[in-house]
Write a protein that holds these residues in place. Structure first.
Motif, PDB file in Angstrom:
ATOM      1  N   ASP A  20       0.837  -1.203   0.000  1.00  0.00           N
ATOM      2  CA  ASP A  20       0.000   0.000   0.000  1.00  0.00           C
ATOM      3  C   ASP A  20       0.884   1.270   0.000  1.00  0.00           C
ATOM      4  O   ASP A  20       0.568   2.254  -0.677  1.00  0.00           O
ATOM      5  N   GLY A  21       1.936   1.203   0.761  1.00  0.00           N
ATOM      6  CA  GLY A  21       2.844   2.353   0.791  1.00  0.00           C
ATOM      7  C   GLY A  21       3.502   2.591  -0.555  1.00  0.00           C
ATOM      8  O   GLY A  21       3.634   3.754  -0.999  1.00  0.00           O
ATOM      9  N   ASN A  22       3.915   1.501  -1.220  1.00  0.00           N
ATOM     10  CA  ASN A  22       4.531   1.639  -2.548  1.00  0.00           C
ATOM     11  C   ASN A  22       3.545   2.241  -3.544  1.00  0.00           C
ATOM     12  O   ASN A  22       3.906   3.097  -4.357  1.00  0.00           O
ATOM     13  N   GLU A  23       2.302   1.811  -3.456  1.00  0.00           N
ATOM     14  CA  GLU A  23       1.280   2.311  -4.379  1.00  0.00           C
ATOM     15  C   GLU A  23       1.006   3.792  -4.134  1.00  0.00           C
ATOM     16  O   GLU A  23       0.899   4.577  -5.078  1.00  0.00           O
ATOM     17  N   LEU A  24       0.917   4.177  -2.878  1.00  0.00           N
ATOM     18  CA  LEU A  24       0.685   5.590  -2.557  1.00  0.00           C
ATOM     19  C   LEU A  24       1.861   6.463  -3.019  1.00  0.00           C
ATOM     20  O   LEU A  24       1.655   7.596  -3.476  1.00  0.00           O
ATOM     21  N   LEU A  25       3.025   5.921  -2.917  1.00  0.00           N
ATOM     22  CA  LEU A  25       4.212   6.713  -3.253  1.00  0.00           C
ATOM     23  C   LEU A  25       4.419   6.795  -4.754  1.00  0.00           C
ATOM     24  O   LEU A  25       4.689   7.871  -5.300  1.00  0.00           O
ATOM     25  N   VAL A  26       4.244   5.654  -5.449  1.00  0.00           N
ATOM     26  CA  VAL A  26       4.525   5.623  -6.885  1.00  0.00           C
ATOM     27  C   VAL A  26       3.384   6.234  -7.687  1.00  0.00           C
ATOM     28  O   VAL A  26       3.604   7.089  -8.549  1.00  0.00           O
ATOM     29  N   LYS A  27       2.163   5.798  -7.417  1.00  0.00           N
ATOM     30  CA  LYS A  27       1.028   6.253  -8.220  1.00  0.00           C
ATOM     31  C   LYS A  27       0.564   7.651  -7.823  1.00  0.00           C
ATOM     32  O   LYS A  27       0.327   8.500  -8.679  1.00  0.00           O
ATOM     33  N   ASP A  28       0.419   7.880  -6.559  1.00  0.00           N
ATOM     34  CA  ASP A  28      -0.136   9.152  -6.087  1.00  0.00           C
ATOM     35  C   ASP A  28       0.941  10.168  -5.698  1.00  0.00           C
ATOM     36  O   ASP A  28       0.642  11.362  -5.584  1.00  0.00           O
ATOM     37  N   GLY A  29       2.148   9.681  -5.472  1.00  0.00           N
ATOM     38  CA  GLY A  29       3.201  10.583  -5.017  1.00  0.00           C
ATOM     39  C   GLY A  29       2.934  11.159  -3.642  1.00  0.00           C
ATOM     40  O   GLY A  29       3.394  12.252  -3.312  1.00  0.00           O
ATOM     41  N   ASN A  30       2.173  10.405  -2.867  1.00  0.00           N
ATOM     42  CA  ASN A  30       1.794  10.873  -1.530  1.00  0.00           C
ATOM     43  C   ASN A  30       2.786  10.301  -0.512  1.00  0.00           C
ATOM     44  O   ASN A  30       2.567   9.237   0.070  1.00  0.00           O
ATOM     45  N   PHE A  31       3.848  11.026  -0.282  1.00  0.00           N
ATOM     46  CA  PHE A  31       4.883  10.530   0.614  1.00  0.00           C
ATOM     47  C   PHE A  31       4.410  10.410   2.056  1.00  0.00           C
ATOM     48  O   PHE A  31       4.706   9.404   2.724  1.00  0.00           O
ATOM     49  N   PRO A  32       3.696  11.405   2.604  1.00  0.00           N
ATOM     50  CA  PRO A  32       3.284  11.287   4.015  1.00  0.00           C
ATOM     51  C   PRO A  32       2.465  10.016   4.294  1.00  0.00           C
ATOM     52  O   PRO A  32       2.714   9.322   5.282  1.00  0.00           O
ATOM     53  N   LYS A  33       1.501   9.707   3.434  1.00  0.00           N
ATOM     54  CA  LYS A  33       0.684   8.502   3.659  1.00  0.00           C
ATOM     55  C   LYS A  33       1.505   7.233   3.430  1.00  0.00           C
ATOM     56  O   LYS A  33       1.360   6.253   4.166  1.00  0.00           O
TER      57      LYS A  33
ATOM     58  N   ALA B  85      13.418   3.514   3.480  1.00  0.00           N
ATOM     59  CA  ALA B  85      14.695   4.190   3.218  1.00  0.00           C
ATOM     60  C   ALA B  85      14.719   4.752   1.799  1.00  0.00           C
ATOM     61  O   ALA B  85      15.186   5.881   1.567  1.00  0.00           O
ATOM     62  N   ASN B  86      14.194   3.968   0.835  1.00  0.00           N
ATOM     63  CA  ASN B  86      14.136   4.455  -0.550  1.00  0.00           C
ATOM     64  C   ASN B  86      13.229   5.682  -0.670  1.00  0.00           C
ATOM     65  O   ASN B  86      13.517   6.617  -1.421  1.00  0.00           O
ATOM     66  N   ALA B  87      12.138   5.677   0.093  1.00  0.00           N
ATOM     67  CA  ALA B  87      11.212   6.813   0.069  1.00  0.00           C
ATOM     68  C   ALA B  87      11.916   8.066   0.611  1.00  0.00           C
ATOM     69  O   ALA B  87      11.763   9.168   0.061  1.00  0.00           O
ATOM     70  N   TYR B  88      12.666   7.892   1.674  1.00  0.00           N
ATOM     71  CA  TYR B  88      13.430   9.033   2.215  1.00  0.00           C
ATOM     72  C   TYR B  88      14.467   9.517   1.201  1.00  0.00           C
ATOM     73  O   TYR B  88      14.679  10.723   1.033  1.00  0.00           O
ATOM     74  N   TYR B  89      15.109   8.599   0.548  1.00  0.00           N
ATOM     75  CA  TYR B  89      16.153   8.966  -0.436  1.00  0.00           C
ATOM     76  C   TYR B  89      15.554   9.803  -1.565  1.00  0.00           C
ATOM     77  O   TYR B  89      16.126  10.812  -1.983  1.00  0.00           O
ATOM     78  N   ASN B  90      14.397   9.362  -2.074  1.00  0.00           N
ATOM     79  CA  ASN B  90      13.762  10.060  -3.201  1.00  0.00           C
ATOM     80  C   ASN B  90      13.241  11.440  -2.815  1.00  0.00           C
ATOM     81  O   ASN B  90      13.051  12.297  -3.687  1.00  0.00           O
ATOM     82  N   THR B  91      12.989  11.657  -1.558  1.00  0.00           N
ATOM     83  CA  THR B  91      12.544  12.978  -1.086  1.00  0.00           C
ATOM     84  C   THR B  91      13.708  13.774  -0.481  1.00  0.00           C
ATOM     85  O   THR B  91      13.478  14.782   0.195  1.00  0.00           O
ATOM     86  N   GLU B  92      14.934  13.297  -0.726  1.00  0.00           N
ATOM     87  CA  GLU B  92      16.168  13.982  -0.310  1.00  0.00           C
ATOM     88  C   GLU B  92      16.307  14.105   1.207  1.00  0.00           C
ATOM     89  O   GLU B  92      16.936  15.029   1.704  1.00  0.00           O
ATOM     90  N   LYS B  93      15.720  13.168   1.929  1.00  0.00           N
ATOM     91  CA  LYS B  93      15.909  13.101   3.377  1.00  0.00           C
ATOM     92  C   LYS B  93      17.003  12.059   3.625  1.00  0.00           C
ATOM     93  O   LYS B  93      16.745  10.940   4.052  1.00  0.00           O
ATOM     94  N   TYR B  94      18.235  12.510   3.363  1.00  0.00           N
ATOM     95  CA  TYR B  94      19.353  11.560   3.297  1.00  0.00           C
ATOM     96  C   TYR B  94      19.755  11.008   4.667  1.00  0.00           C
ATOM     97  O   TYR B  94      20.161   9.852   4.773  1.00  0.00           O
ATOM     98  N   ASP B  95      19.650  11.789   5.699  1.00  0.00           N
ATOM     99  CA  ASP B  95      20.002  11.284   7.031  1.00  0.00           C
ATOM    100  C   ASP B  95      19.047  10.162   7.460  1.00  0.00           C
ATOM    101  O   ASP B  95      19.479   9.113   7.984  1.00  0.00           O
ATOM    102  N   GLU B  96      17.723  10.369   7.235  1.00  0.00           N
ATOM    103  CA  GLU B  96      16.746   9.345   7.579  1.00  0.00           C
ATOM    104  C   GLU B  96      16.933   8.102   6.703  1.00  0.00           C
ATOM    105  O   GLU B  96      16.799   6.961   7.187  1.00  0.00           O
ATOM    106  N   ALA B  97      17.266   8.340   5.430  1.00  0.00           N
ATOM    107  CA  ALA B  97      17.478   7.208   4.516  1.00  0.00           C
ATOM    108  C   ALA B  97      18.665   6.369   4.977  1.00  0.00           C
ATOM    109  O   ALA B  97      18.602   5.132   4.997  1.00  0.00           O
ATOM    110  N   THR B  98      19.750   7.035   5.357  1.00  0.00           N
ATOM    111  CA  THR B  98      20.942   6.316   5.819  1.00  0.00           C
ATOM    112  C   THR B  98      20.621   5.470   7.054  1.00  0.00           C
ATOM    113  O   THR B  98      21.061   4.310   7.177  1.00  0.00           O
ATOM    114  N   GLN B  99      19.837   6.019   7.965  1.00  0.00           N
ATOM    115  CA  GLN B  99      19.472   5.290   9.175  1.00  0.00           C
ATOM    116  C   GLN B  99      18.671   4.027   8.832  1.00  0.00           C
ATOM    117  O   GLN B  99      18.941   2.939   9.370  1.00  0.00           O
ATOM    118  N   ARG B 100      17.709   4.145   7.931  1.00  0.00           N
ATOM    119  CA  ARG B 100      16.865   2.999   7.583  1.00  0.00           C
ATOM    120  C   ARG B 100      17.640   1.954   6.784  1.00  0.00           C
ATOM    121  O   ARG B 100      17.417   0.745   6.969  1.00  0.00           O
TER     122      ARG B 100
END
Length: 300
Positions: free
Chosen positions: A36-49, A72-87
């Motif tokens: 569900d998260g992948n679908e929200l992110l890829v199709k809708d571009g809704n990162f928060p949900k 982690a990939n979601a954080y990377y694509n939104t340029e939240k690199y510190d959170e991405a590195t942690q995940r």
């Protein structure tokens, strides 16, 4: 006894079966949340949900690598690199297969590259290749990270040299300024000493001239006084001579005068004239006495 053992075995089997069913249900639920998260992110571009669904999956199944990796990939694509590195780091720790570790390390290297942390990126790509030596994309990224790291070191060395040269130049300028100030100070002191010396010299010369003038004045005064005394002595001497000459001259003959007479000469002259006049008067009186006829006395 046998009946008791059979009952215990059945109960243990039932518990294990129940736990297995629960685990399967948990994994299925977590996988659905990730999907569900992948679908929200890829199709809708809704990162928060999408982020919310990934977090639910992680809470449902903490040992699920896919939930942490996708978050982690979601954080990377939104340029939240510190959170991405942690995940990515969390995904590596719970990964059980080399494939999962390879992907997590590879993407972690990409995150470090975006942050210009080239040394960390090199280490991440190396770890990825240890789990999959045949991945050419990871190998290329590793070569790129090494190149960027070398250029960074060269730039740092260049900046250091430039800074050192700048600091050296500033130090040289400061030293030159200090030397110039010191030179000007020394010259100022020299000029001051020279001026003071000249002032002292002028003062001494002035005092010398003053003493000289004073001495000359004293000498002139002494000379004049000496000349005055000499003149007075000569005058007295001349007066004495004149007096002697006056007394030795015939009576009635006027004295020949030249120049201005001194008080003594005037006095002598007056006395001589007075004496001369007295003598003449006495002579005249004597002649009068001789010429008078004496009256005879009567006889009684």
């Amino acid at each position: 006894m046998k009946k008791v053992l059979i009952i215990i075995i059945c109960l243990q089997f039932g518990i294990v079966f129940s736990q297995e069913e629960d685990r399967k249900e948990i994994i299925a639920t977590a996988n659905q949340l990730v999907a569900d998260g992948n679908e929200l992110l890829v199709k809708d571009g809704n990162f928060p949900k999408a982020e919310g669904e990934y977090r639910k999956a992680i809470a449902k199944n903490p040992i699920d690598v896919s939930a942490k990796y996708n978050l982690a990939n979601a954080y990377y694509n939104t340029e939240k690199y510190d959170e991405a590195t942690q995940r990515y780091t969390e995904a590596v720790k719970i990964a059980t297969s080399k494939s999962e570790k390879h992907k997590a390390f590879h993407n972690q290297g990409n995150t470090f590259m975006e942050q210009k942390k080239y040394q960390e990126a090199v280490e991440a790509y190396k770890n990825a290749l240890r789990n999959n030596p045949k991945d050419n994309e990871t190998r290329y990224n590793l070569a790129l990270a090494k190149k960027m790291l070398e250029e960074e070191k060269q730039q740092q060395d260049q900046n250091k040299d430039d800074k050192d040269n700048k600091d050296q130049n500033e130090d040289n300028k400061d030293k030159e300024g200090e030397n110039e100030d010191k030179k000007e100070g020394d010259e100022g002191e020299k000029d001051k000493d020279k001026k003071e010396g000249e002032d002292d010299k002028d003062k001494k010369d002035g005092e010398g001239e003053k003493d000289k003038d004073k001495k000359e004045g004293d000498d002139s005064k002494d000379k004049k006084d000496g000349e005055g005394d000499k003149d007075d002595k000569e005058e007295d001497k001349n007066n004495e001579k004149d007096g002697d000459k006056t007394e030795g001259k015939p009576e009635g003959q006027p004295q020949q005068m030249e120049g201005k007479l001194s008080p003594q000469q005037v006095k002598n002259l007056l006395e001589a004239m007075s004496n001369q006049e007295k003598k003449v008067q006495d002579k005249m009186n004597a002649k009068k006495v001789k010429g008078v006829k004496k009256k005879a006395e009567k006889d009684w």
